[in-house]
Design a protein around this motif. Structure first.
Motif, PDB file in Angstrom:
ATOM      1  N   UNK A 106       0.817  -1.229   0.000  1.00  0.00           N
ATOM      2  CA  UNK A 106       0.000   0.000   0.000  1.00  0.00           C
ATOM      3  C   UNK A 106       0.847   1.274   0.000  1.00  0.00           C
ATOM      4  N   UNK A 107       1.996   1.237   0.667  1.00  0.00           N
ATOM      5  CA  UNK A 107       2.886   2.402   0.662  1.00  0.00           C
ATOM      6  C   UNK A 107       3.495   2.628  -0.716  1.00  0.00           C
ATOM      7  N   UNK A 108       3.807   1.566  -1.409  1.00  0.00           N
ATOM      8  CA  UNK A 108       4.359   1.689  -2.752  1.00  0.00           C
ATOM      9  C   UNK A 108       3.315   2.306  -3.684  1.00  0.00           C
ATOM     10  N   UNK A 109       2.063   1.906  -3.519  1.00  0.00           N
ATOM     11  CA  UNK A 109       0.986   2.495  -4.330  1.00  0.00           C
ATOM     12  C   UNK A 109       0.884   3.992  -4.038  1.00  0.00           C
ATOM     13  N   UNK A 110       1.001   4.355  -2.773  1.00  0.00           N
ATOM     14  CA  UNK A 110       0.858   5.758  -2.380  1.00  0.00           C
ATOM     15  C   UNK A 110       2.075   6.609  -2.745  1.00  0.00           C
ATOM     16  N   UNK A 111       3.278   6.082  -2.484  1.00  0.00           N
ATOM     17  CA  UNK A 111       4.492   6.892  -2.621  1.00  0.00           C
ATOM     18  C   UNK A 111       5.401   6.466  -3.774  1.00  0.00           C
ATOM     19  N   UNK A 112       5.137   5.327  -4.370  1.00  0.00           N
ATOM     20  CA  UNK A 112       6.029   4.830  -5.404  1.00  0.00           C
ATOM     21  C   UNK A 112       7.387   4.498  -4.820  1.00  0.00           C
ATOM     22  N   UNK A 114      -7.250  -7.692  -8.951  1.00  0.00           N
ATOM     23  CA  UNK A 114      -5.865  -8.006  -9.318  1.00  0.00           C
ATOM     24  C   UNK A 114      -5.351  -7.011 -10.360  1.00  0.00           C
ATOM     25  N   UNK A 115      -6.149  -6.743 -11.384  1.00  0.00           N
ATOM     26  CA  UNK A 115      -5.737  -5.804 -12.433  1.00  0.00           C
ATOM     27  C   UNK A 115      -5.546  -4.396 -11.875  1.00  0.00           C
ATOM     28  N   UNK A 116      -6.426  -3.983 -10.982  1.00  0.00           N
ATOM     29  CA  UNK A 116      -6.292  -2.657 -10.376  1.00  0.00           C
ATOM     30  C   UNK A 116      -5.027  -2.566  -9.524  1.00  0.00           C
ATOM     31  N   UNK A 117      -4.726  -3.647  -8.794  1.00  0.00           N
ATOM     32  CA  UNK A 117      -3.505  -3.657  -7.983  1.00  0.00           C
ATOM     33  C   UNK A 117      -2.273  -3.537  -8.876  1.00  0.00           C
ATOM     34  N   UNK A 118      -2.255  -4.280  -9.972  1.00  0.00           N
ATOM     35  CA  UNK A 118      -1.135  -4.179 -10.913  1.00  0.00           C
ATOM     36  C   UNK A 118      -0.994  -2.749 -11.407  1.00  0.00           C
ATOM     37  N   UNK A 119      -2.102  -2.176 -11.851  1.00  0.00           N
ATOM     38  CA  UNK A 119      -2.071  -0.817 -12.385  1.00  0.00           C
ATOM     39  C   UNK A 119      -1.600   0.196 -11.367  1.00  0.00           C
ATOM     40  N   UNK A 120      -2.092   0.074 -10.138  1.00  0.00           N
ATOM     41  CA  UNK A 120      -1.722   1.035  -9.096  1.00  0.00           C
ATOM     42  C   UNK A 120      -0.243   0.948  -8.758  1.00  0.00           C
ATOM     43  N   UNK A 121       0.264  -0.262  -8.598  1.00  0.00           N
ATOM     44  CA  UNK A 121       1.680  -0.429  -8.247  1.00  0.00           C
ATOM     45  C   UNK A 121       2.573   0.014  -9.398  1.00  0.00           C
ATOM     46  N   UNK A 122       2.262  -0.413 -10.616  1.00  0.00           N
ATOM     47  CA  UNK A 122       3.118  -0.060 -11.754  1.00  0.00           C
ATOM     48  C   UNK A 122       3.115   1.447 -11.992  1.00  0.00           C
ATOM     49  N   UNK A 123       1.971   2.081 -11.876  1.00  0.00           N
ATOM     50  CA  UNK A 123       1.892   3.531 -12.059  1.00  0.00           C
ATOM     51  C   UNK A 123       2.722   4.239 -11.005  1.00  0.00           C
ATOM     52  N   UNK A 124       2.585   3.824  -9.756  1.00  0.00           N
ATOM     53  CA  UNK A 124       3.320   4.478  -8.670  1.00  0.00           C
ATOM     54  C   UNK A 124       4.823   4.289  -8.809  1.00  0.00           C
ATOM     55  N   UNK A 125       5.251   3.088  -9.111  1.00  0.00           N
ATOM     56  CA  UNK A 125       6.680   2.805  -9.197  1.00  0.00           C
ATOM     57  C   UNK A 125       7.306   3.507 -10.399  1.00  0.00           C
ATOM     58  N   UNK A 145       6.476   6.229 -11.814  1.00  0.00           N
ATOM     59  CA  UNK A 145       6.493   7.692 -11.776  1.00  0.00           C
ATOM     60  C   UNK A 145       7.928   8.174 -11.660  1.00  0.00           C
ATOM     61  N   UNK A 146       8.719   7.462 -10.860  1.00  0.00           N
ATOM     62  CA  UNK A 146      10.098   7.873 -10.605  1.00  0.00           C
ATOM     63  C   UNK A 146      11.108   7.248 -11.553  1.00  0.00           C
TER      64      UNK A 146
END
Length: 188
Positions: free
Chosen positions: A16-22, A92-103, A105-106
């Motif tokens: 959840x932190x990775x989704x929030x902060x990448x 599952x698809x939303x989790x993938x999207x959220x994590x990949x988008x967050x990570x 970003x940087x």
């Protein structure tokens, strides 16, 4: 706690932190979320990058969704079984999207993760095959009523479902996807 169990526990707490902060998540945030000291992070992972990569690999793993699908009772009506499967796979698809988008970003390093944690070297193909197999199992009680071979019906259902991953404005809801899968798009 065994080293692999500790790594898994940390990854679950940190996702959840990775989704929030990448990748900008701090080691102190990680330690607080996991309920461990910062030093424990570096006993479980070489560095923060390795932990972030483990989070990406965990997000890509459909295992939790497949377990949920495997627990859907076969005596439920097919429409209800499919709705429960859709909920699990869309999560599952939303989790993938959220994590990949967050990570990403940087930083962008998808090639670095390709084939990671895959027996064959192709984790995407293995993941899709596992999902198709789960849907085949879900359809099996109604196999005699399917107009298509069960394997093809499962692949078609997943194709319809994955079309929801990048929604088109005014696109179908999950209930509409299931209805089209079960009854077609043309009224007789």
């Amino acid at each position: 706690m065994a080293p692999e169990d500790r790594r898994s526990m940390i990854v679950r707490a940190v996702l959840p932190l990775v989704v929030e902060h990448g990748a900008a998540v701090t080691t102190s945030q990680i330690a607080r979320a996991a309920g461990i000291g910062e030093g424990t992070i570096f006993r479980a992972f070489k560095d923060k990058d390795e932990l972030i990569e483990a989070c990406v690999v965990a997000a890509l793993d459909p295992g939790e969704s497949l377990e949920i699908i495997g627990e859907i009772p076969g005596d439920l009506p097919l429409e209800q079984r499919l709705q429960e499967a859709v909920e699990a796979l869309v999560a599952h698809l939303h989790r993938i999207g959220a994590v990949m988008t967050a990570v990403h970003r940087e930083r962008v390093r998808p090639e670095h993760l390709r084939g990671r944690a895959a027996k064959s070297g192709d984790s995407r193909r293995e993941s899709m095959e596992a999902m198709r197999t789960a849907i085949v199992g879900l359809l099996r009680p109604d196999a005699a009523n399917l107009r298509l071979p069960i394997e093809k019906a499962a692949a078609l259902f997943l194709s319809l479902l994955f079309s929801m991953a990048r929604p088109v404005p005014g696109g179908p809801s999950s209930a509409e996807v299931i209805d089209v899968f079960l009854h077609g798009a043309v009224s007789a």
